[in-house]
Design a protein around this motif. Structure first.
Motif, PDB file in Angstrom:
ATOM      1  N   ASP A 206       0.835  -1.194   0.000  1.00 37.19           N
ATOM      2  CA  ASP A 206       0.000   0.000   0.000  1.00 37.19           C
ATOM      3  C   ASP A 206       0.877   1.253   0.000  1.00 37.19           C
ATOM      4  O   ASP A 206       2.102   1.186   0.148  1.00 37.19           O
ATOM      5  N   THR A 207       0.244   2.409  -0.150  1.00 40.41           N
ATOM      6  CA  THR A 207       0.978   3.664  -0.289  1.00 40.41           C
ATOM      7  C   THR A 207       1.834   3.972   0.935  1.00 40.41           C
ATOM      8  O   THR A 207       2.978   4.421   0.807  1.00 40.41           O
ATOM      9  N   HIS A 208       1.326   3.725   2.134  1.00 37.52           N
ATOM     10  CA  HIS A 208       2.072   4.012   3.359  1.00 37.52           C
ATOM     11  C   HIS A 208       3.343   3.149   3.440  1.00 37.52           C
ATOM     12  O   HIS A 208       4.411   3.639   3.814  1.00 37.52           O
ATOM     13  N   GLN A 209       3.205   1.891   3.068  1.00 32.79           N
ATOM     14  CA  GLN A 209       4.372   1.002   3.093  1.00 32.79           C
ATOM     15  C   GLN A 209       5.421   1.439   2.079  1.00 32.79           C
ATOM     16  O   GLN A 209       6.626   1.413   2.356  1.00 32.79           O
ATOM     17  N   VAL A 210       4.970   1.852   0.895  1.00 34.78           N
ATOM     18  CA  VAL A 210       5.902   2.269  -0.153  1.00 34.78           C
ATOM     19  C   VAL A 210       6.678   3.515   0.279  1.00 34.78           C
ATOM     20  O   VAL A 210       7.899   3.601   0.101  1.00 34.78           O
ATOM     21  N   VAL A 211       5.987   4.495   0.871  1.00 29.44           N
ATOM     22  CA  VAL A 211       6.658   5.723   1.319  1.00 29.44           C
ATOM     23  C   VAL A 211       7.688   5.402   2.398  1.00 29.44           C
ATOM     24  O   VAL A 211       8.837   5.869   2.352  1.00 29.44           O
ATOM     25  N   PHE A 212       7.307   4.585   3.361  1.00 28.79           N
ATOM     26  CA  PHE A 212       8.227   4.246   4.448  1.00 28.79           C
ATOM     27  C   PHE A 212       9.460   3.517   3.908  1.00 28.79           C
ATOM     28  O   PHE A 212      10.601   3.848   4.271  1.00 28.79           O
ATOM     29  N   LEU A 213       9.251   2.517   3.050  1.00 29.23           N
ATOM     30  CA  LEU A 213      10.377   1.734   2.531  1.00 29.23           C
ATOM     31  C   LEU A 213      11.250   2.561   1.593  1.00 29.23           C
ATOM     32  O   LEU A 213      12.473   2.357   1.533  1.00 29.23           O
ATOM     33  N   SER A 214      10.657   3.492   0.879  1.00 28.47           N
ATOM     34  CA  SER A 214      11.451   4.346  -0.012  1.00 28.47           C
ATOM     35  C   SER A 214      12.446   5.181   0.792  1.00 28.47           C
ATOM     36  O   SER A 214      13.624   5.321   0.415  1.00 28.47           O
ATOM     37  N   THR A 215      11.990   5.725   1.919  1.00 25.93           N
ATOM     38  CA  THR A 215      12.900   6.516   2.751  1.00 25.93           C
ATOM     39  C   THR A 215      13.974   5.628   3.373  1.00 25.93           C
ATOM     40  O   THR A 215      15.150   6.005   3.439  1.00 25.93           O
ATOM     41  N   ALA A 216      13.584   4.443   3.832  1.00 29.52           N
ATOM     42  CA  ALA A 216      14.551   3.536   4.456  1.00 29.52           C
ATOM     43  C   ALA A 216      15.600   3.085   3.451  1.00 29.52           C
ATOM     44  O   ALA A 216      16.804   3.026   3.758  1.00 29.52           O
ATOM     45  N   ASN A 217      15.181   2.781   2.232  1.00 26.60           N
ATOM     46  CA  ASN A 217      16.131   2.305   1.224  1.00 26.60           C
ATOM     47  C   ASN A 217      17.062   3.408   0.753  1.00 26.60           C
ATOM     48  O   ASN A 217      18.224   3.151   0.418  1.00 26.60           O
ATOM     49  N   ALA A 218      16.569   4.642   0.698  1.00 29.34           N
ATOM     50  CA  ALA A 218      17.441   5.758   0.321  1.00 29.34           C
ATOM     51  C   ALA A 218      18.545   5.947   1.352  1.00 29.34           C
ATOM     52  O   ALA A 218      19.713   6.198   1.018  1.00 29.34           O
ATOM     53  N   LEU A 219      18.198   5.810   2.624  1.00 29.76           N
ATOM     54  CA  LEU A 219      19.207   5.914   3.675  1.00 29.76           C
ATOM     55  C   LEU A 219      20.190   4.751   3.600  1.00 29.76           C
ATOM     56  O   LEU A 219      21.410   4.937   3.743  1.00 29.76           O
ATOM     57  N   ASP A 220      19.679   3.539   3.368  1.00 29.57           N
ATOM     58  CA  ASP A 220      20.563   2.373   3.253  1.00 29.57           C
ATOM     59  C   ASP A 220      21.547   2.538   2.097  1.00 29.57           C
ATOM     60  O   ASP A 220      22.716   2.167   2.204  1.00 29.57           O
ATOM     61  N   ALA A 221      21.044   3.095   0.978  1.00 29.43           N
ATOM     62  CA  ALA A 221      21.921   3.298  -0.176  1.00 29.43           C
ATOM     63  C   ALA A 221      23.044   4.269   0.151  1.00 29.43           C
ATOM     64  O   ALA A 221      24.194   4.085  -0.263  1.00 29.43           O
ATOM     65  N   ALA A 222      22.739   5.306   0.929  1.00 27.36           N
ATOM     66  CA  ALA A 222      23.777   6.263   1.324  1.00 27.36           C
ATOM     67  C   ALA A 222      24.776   5.623   2.272  1.00 27.36           C
ATOM     68  O   ALA A 222      25.994   5.824   2.159  1.00 27.36           O
ATOM     69  N   LEU A 223      24.290   4.826   3.212  1.00 27.33           N
ATOM     70  CA  LEU A 223      25.184   4.149   4.156  1.00 27.33           C
ATOM     71  C   LEU A 223      26.081   3.128   3.458  1.00 27.33           C
ATOM     72  O   LEU A 223      27.213   2.881   3.884  1.00 27.33           O
ATOM     73  N   TYR A 224      25.569   2.555   2.360  1.00 26.38           N
ATOM     74  CA  TYR A 224      26.327   1.539   1.625  1.00 26.38           C
ATOM     75  C   TYR A 224      27.572   2.127   0.959  1.00 26.38           C
ATOM     76  O   TYR A 224      28.515   1.399   0.631  1.00 26.38           O
ATOM     77  N   GLU A 225      27.591   3.432   0.785  1.00 26.29           N
ATOM     78  CA  GLU A 225      28.716   4.088   0.112  1.00 26.29           C
ATOM     79  C   GLU A 225      29.889   4.372   1.049  1.00 26.29           C
ATOM     80  O   GLU A 225      30.801   5.115   0.700  1.00 26.29           O
TER      81      GLU A 225
END
Length: 385
Positions: A252-271
């Motif tokens: 659902d939309t709420h799950q997508v918004v939450f996971l999008s923010t979490a994955n963006a942070l994970d991508a930054a930490l991965y660098e």
């Protein structure tokens, strides 16, 4: 009775020359009825080629339907004798080649070589079937996902299967770029796309690896340009059960918004830089500043979204933790020595994926068990079509 020629010396008439002046009108068009006899074909007029002779030659050269080529050649010879058309040589050549083709097919059938040819054709066709795999397809690979994969069978994702496609990357045309180059592209593209298909990284089983089907030099000749990115089980002989898909088509939309923010942070930490802060403090400070900026963007996204009642307080608590982490990343980005950097680095990580994250995930119906250290770092594997 014969009528003697008129008196006087006359030159013999050229049968192809112009008719006498008193020749009846129309004699050139109706020579068979002319009193001067049939009119012959003028010198240099082309003779038509028998169409069946041409067809017989083509079938003979291609060794395609040799029996038909032989029959057409014999019919063409008969027609040529009656009509005077050209093409006798082509008809003979087509008949001879078709006869040779019939003999060759007889040998192949008697020795079993035709069966080997047919199996090779089927292998090529099966190999090209992988080109039609699409995002979301689940399949079994009788030969496994390691090494050369020549055969795949689509199966429903709800049951057991060997692989699940999460992306297809199309390579540009041109000469075959080589296995190493294609592998580099697969590494770059597939890992960047996996979280778009399976957004909840906490829900990913620990034994899942990233694989890809890549074009081989042979399949490239048949137009294969697809790198098929897929999930598979890392254990030999083991498979997957159920679909791993978790994207806007299943969330659902709420799950997508939450996971999008979490994955963006994970991508930054991965660098995070490979060298330690002691070896390259400047690189780590620059990275900490980047994480600080990404956190600011994701905090604003979480604050701006209209969360359902059950998730408002948990998300607000998470935002407070992320604000604390952002402050520590800011301090780390200005640290004067490695020791100070490590102190702020540790505090910053302590506020990421902590209890507030677990509570917010539970409120949104997402996986709430953090992955064990190293579980998110799946080793790539590859297979060639």
């Amino acid at each position: 009775m014969s009528i003697p020629p008129p008196p006087g010396h006359q030159q013999p008439r050229d049968p192809f020359g112009p008719p006498p002046a008193n020749r009846p009108q129309g004699a050139l068009d109706h020579g068979l009825n002319s009193p001067y006899g049939p009119v012959g074909r003028p010198y240099g007029t082309p003779v038509s080629v028998n169409a069946l002779a041409v067809a017989a030659l083509v079938l003979g050269v291609l060794c395609f339907l040799p029996a038909a080529g032989l029959v057409l050649g014999l019919i063409a010879l008969r027609q040529i004798r009656r009509s005077g058309q050209s093409g006798r040589g082509m008809a003979i050549a087509g008949s001879v080649l078709s006869s040779a083709g019939i003999a060759l097919w007889a040998v192949l059938l008697s020795t079993g070589a035709a069966s080997e040819v047919w199996e090779g054709f089927k292998d090529t066709a099966r190999g090209n079937e992988s080109l039609s795999l699409e995002k979301g397809d689940c399949f079994d690979a009788p030969g496994g996902l390691e090494g050369d994969t020549l055969d795949v069978d689509r199966v429903p994702c709800r049951g057991g299967h060997d692989g699940e496609v999460f992306a297809v990357v199309t390579l540009p045309g041109g000469p075959f770029p080589g296995d190493a180059r294609i592998t580099d592209v697969a590494d770059e593209k597939c890992y960047a796309l996996q979280d778009q298909y399976a957004m909840d990284t906490w829900a990913m089983p620990a034994d899942v690896d990233v694989y890809y089907l890549m074009p081989s030099r042979e399949s490239w000749r048949f137009g294969d340009r697809a790198i098929t990115c897929l999930f598979g089980n890392a254990e030999a002989g083991a498979g997957l059960t159920g679909s791993l898909r978790g994207d806007p088509t299943t969330l659902d939309t709420h799950q997508v918004v939450f996971l999008s923010t979490a994955n963006a942070l994970d991508a930054a930490l991965y660098e995070e830089p490979e060298k330690t802060p002691e070896e390259d403090l400047a690189a780590h400070r620059a990275w900490a500043a980047q994480v600080h900026d990404v956190l600011g963007e994701q905090i604003e996204a979480l604050r701006a979204h209209p969360w359902p009642a059950r998730a408002r307080t948990p998300v607000a608590d998470l935002v407070a933790d992320l604000e604390d982490a952002r402050t520590e990343w800011k301090r780390a980005s200005t640290a004067g020595d490695a020791g100070t950097y490590h102190a702020h680095y540790g505090k910053a990580y302590g506020s990421v994926d902590g209890l507030a994250t677990v509570t917010a995930r539970k409120a949104l119906g997402l996986a709430a068990t953090p992955p064990a250290p190293g579980e998110g770092e799946r080793e790539e594997s590859e297979a060639q079509v």
